[in-house]
Design an enzyme around this catalytic site. Structure first.
Site: not given
Length: 307
Positions: A157, A183
């Site tokens: 990501s 994350y």
């Protein structure tokens, strides 16, 4: 980093769909696994691979949802249970796999979740996004090697740019838990995994790359802080993709003939990413491609998945 050293570019871009990037690719006789293929971009990745003739296994927590997707996709698809947060489930999955594996797309993931830990005490996002896929991929190593020219895609990501990897506190035991930082750490880890796996396994004919799918409004965003999603939409920085567009980069990395033998890299918008820089929204952080950190993470991951 296997293959040539120049940056890889392709005829495709941010608006390309998974179906478009696999057009003309014949995957008949190839076997593929897509994790998290019961929703979002996982469905579209599986659809593209099956449409190109591959036998696709949907590796999912919710097998009933997986069966519905398999019926809708058609082709040669099957469904198997896999819970990446449970290493016993991962081991059962790998133990049950027989024969060669040509494509593995590590697509499943969780994002910005409230603080949670596995029974082993691992931070949830790192455990699911990295450790579960690490155990899965290493457990399938022999099947990948047997395929001759296998490809592994590790979904990362743009969030990896927000923070690196704290190898001394992967589980947020000595620092306050931060959902977005956790994350980011987990997605940095997926790039580092691709770097080290490709270094270790390229001699076995296995290439491993990381891919950022782009911003897509799927179930993955359900844990974002109130207002954060609106801020992202209104910031003008993100160009949101459809799930079919979001699946394109992973599908390309898994199938495009021009990537034969090229690994250890990070792709976004269907091309190899440029180095991150302050004046550009995107790219790949140098720390995510650092071979020394990648090697250290591998050693730690072996230990944590063996516990």
């Amino acid at each position: 980093m296997s293959g040539n050293t120049g940056r890889v570019t392709t005829p495709f871009g941010a608006t390309s769909t998974a179906e478009e990037v696999v057009a003309g690719v014949d995957l008949a006789g190839r076997r593929a696994i897509v994790t998290g293929a019961s929703s979002g971009i996982g469905v579209e990745t599986a659809r593209a691979l099956a449409g190109a003739g591959a036998e696709v296994t949907l590796a999912v927590r919710d097998t009933a949802a997986g069966e519905r997707v398999a019926a809708e996709i058609g082709g040669k698809t099957d469904v198997r249970a896999l819970d990446l947060g449970d290493l016993a489930s991962v081991r059962a999955f790998t133990a049950g796999w027989q024969g060669p594996l040509h494509i593995l797309v590590n697509n499943a993931g969780v994002m910005a979740t409230p603080e949670r830990r596995t029974p082993q005490g691992r931070e949830w996002q790192f455990a699911v996004n990295h450790l579960g896929h690490f155990a899965l991929t290493t457990g399938l190593h022999q099947a990948l090697a047997a395929a001759g020219g296998a490809r592994v895609v590790a979904l990362s990501s743009i969030a990896h740019l927000r923070g690196g990897l704290d190898l001394d506190d992967l589980d947020f035991r000595t620092r306050p838990y931060d959902a977005e930082l956790a994350y980011a750490q987990s997605k940095t880890a997926t790039v580092l995994f691709a770097v080290e796996a490709d270094r270790r396994w390229s001699a076995d004919g296995i290439t491993v790359n990381a891919a950022h799918p782009g911003a897509i409004l799927t179930n993955l965003t359900r844990h974002m802080a109130p207002g954060a999603l609106d801020d992202a939409v209104n910031s003008g920085r993100y160009t949101f993709k459809t799930p079919a567009q979001g699946a394109a980069t992973a599908a390309l990395v898994a199938t495009w003939p021009g990537l034969d033998g090229i690994g250890g890299r990070y792709f976004e918008d269907c091309n190899e990413a440029v180095p991150a820089r302050p004046d550009f929204f995107g790219g790949v952080a140098a720390q995510a491609l650092d071979p020394q950190t990648a090697a250290r993470l591998w050693t730690v991951s072996e230990r944590l998945t063996a516990e």
